[in-house]
Scaffold this motif. Structure first.
Motif, mmCIF file in Angstrom:
data_model
loop_
_atom_site.group_PDB
_atom_site.id
_atom_site.type_symbol
_atom_site.label_atom_id
_atom_site.label_comp_id
_atom_site.label_asym_id
_atom_site.label_seq_id
_atom_site.Cartn_x
_atom_site.Cartn_y
_atom_site.Cartn_z
ATOM 1 N N TYR A 1 1.009 -1.125 0.004
ATOM 2 C CA TYR A 1 0.177 -0.068 -0.096
ATOM 3 C C TYR A 1 0.853 1.449 -0.282
ATOM 4 N N VAL A 2 0.431 2.101 -0.375
ATOM 5 C CA VAL A 2 0.496 3.361 0.264
ATOM 6 C C VAL A 2 0.461 4.663 0.975
ATOM 7 N N ILE A 3 1.273 4.913 1.774
ATOM 8 C CA ILE A 3 1.002 5.464 2.805
ATOM 9 C C ILE A 3 1.919 6.647 3.291
ATOM 10 N N ARG A 4 1.732 7.542 3.850
ATOM 11 C CA ARG A 4 2.724 9.072 3.990
ATOM 12 C C ARG A 4 3.622 8.369 2.637
ATOM 13 N N THR B 1 -1.344 6.267 11.690
ATOM 14 C CA THR B 1 -2.653 7.144 12.582
ATOM 15 C C THR B 1 -4.053 6.224 12.753
ATOM 16 N N GLN B 2 -5.132 6.580 13.433
ATOM 17 C CA GLN B 2 -6.482 5.815 13.121
ATOM 18 C C GLN B 2 -7.113 6.727 12.242
ATOM 19 N N GLU C 1 -5.381 6.890 8.899
ATOM 20 C CA GLU C 1 -4.748 6.189 7.929
ATOM 21 C C GLU C 1 -5.357 4.904 7.639
ATOM 22 N N TYR C 2 -5.065 4.125 9.142
ATOM 23 C CA TYR C 2 -6.212 2.647 9.375
ATOM 24 C C TYR C 2 -7.503 2.656 8.793
ATOM 25 N N GLU C 3 -8.230 3.224 8.934
ATOM 26 C CA GLU C 3 -9.518 3.789 8.927
ATOM 27 C C GLU C 3 -9.749 3.748 7.427
ATOM 28 N N HIS C 4 -8.633 4.872 6.638
ATOM 29 C CA HIS C 4 -9.128 5.287 5.176
ATOM 30 C C HIS C 4 -8.814 3.640 4.551
ATOM 31 N N GLY D 1 -11.516 -7.158 13.930
ATOM 32 C CA GLY D 1 -10.931 -6.392 15.231
ATOM 33 C C GLY D 1 -9.105 -6.442 15.317
ATOM 34 N N ARG D 2 -8.799 -5.634 15.882
ATOM 35 C CA ARG D 2 -7.167 -5.615 16.371
ATOM 36 C C ARG D 2 -7.793 -4.081 18.149
ATOM 37 N N ARG D 3 -6.802 -4.218 18.806
ATOM 38 C CA ARG D 3 -6.824 -3.476 19.781
ATOM 39 C C ARG D 3 -5.316 -2.991 19.637
ATOM 40 N N LYS D 4 -4.489 -2.671 18.863
ATOM 41 C CA LYS D 4 -3.070 -2.065 18.922
ATOM 42 C C LYS D 4 -3.552 -1.492 16.625
ATOM 43 N N LEU D 5 -2.866 -0.131 16.536
ATOM 44 C CA LEU D 5 -2.806 0.194 15.793
ATOM 45 C C LEU D 5 -1.802 -0.398 14.249
ATOM 46 N N PRO D 6 -1.559 -1.044 13.564
ATOM 47 C CA PRO D 6 -1.033 -1.332 12.597
ATOM 48 C C PRO D 6 0.087 -1.103 11.993
#
Length: 178
Positions: free
Chosen positions: A20-23, A64-65, A67-70, A82-87
């Motif tokens: 994926y492309v992030i930042r 970030t939350q 980015e994860y939601e996106h 579900g996850r407890r922590k952000l990836p």
């Protein structure tokens, strides 16, 4: 096409679908890497945590939350389970570093394939850039001679630029096995 070549192509496509492309960076998520390495995501992250000095911010970062939601909204990753922590997101260098802390045969083999895919992506991007440079030179030489030729160059540039953009991830089909 030989069976081994076909398996390689399938594996490369699976890897490409998980980049994926992030930042403005090409990354792979911890859960995707863990699946490929055949380990639990929490185990992979435990090893990373024990070796944090090997993972500077340009090798690995936590999403970030937003980015994860996106990513979830694009169906790039599962929205249920579900996850407890952000990836954690690993760049190409971070993926390479993982092979030094996950010392299994599977991890080493998968890392080699991932690094090869990243390299092919870089070569592909450079090739497209070279074509655009050559088209620009030709366009300058032809300018004013014919409107039809100018239109052809415009269409060619648009096609190449469309291909150079990252392909949005496709929806996964089937069931997720745990």
């Amino acid at each position: 096409m030989a069976k081994e070549e076909l398996q390689t192509l399938v594996m490369e496509q699976k890897i490409l679908n998980r980049i994926y492309v992030i930042r403005n960076q090409k990354i792979m998520l911890d859960e995707d890497l863990a699946t490929m390495y055949k380990v639990e995501t929490r185990r992979l992250n435990e090893q990373v945590k024990r070796n944090l000095n090997r993972f500077p911010k340009d090798f690995m970062f936590t999403l970030t939350q937003k980015e994860y939601e996106h990513l979830k909204s694009q169906n790039a990753i599962s929205s249920w389970g579900g996850r407890r922590k952000l990836p954690n997101a690993f760049t190409e260098q971070g993926v390479a570093m993982l092979s030094s802390i996950l010392n299994s045969d599977i991890a080493i083999e998968v890392n080699i394939r991932i690094i090869r895919v990243f390299s092919k992506m870089r070569e592909y991007a450079l090739t497209h850039n070279e074509i655009l440079v050559h088209l620009s030179k030709l366009e300058k030489e032809v300018k004013g001679n014919s409107k039809d030729i100018e239109n052809i160059f415009t269409v060619l540039k648009e096609l190449i630029e469309k291909q150079a953009k990252p392909v949005p991830p496709r929806n996964k089909i089937g069931f997720k096995h745990y």
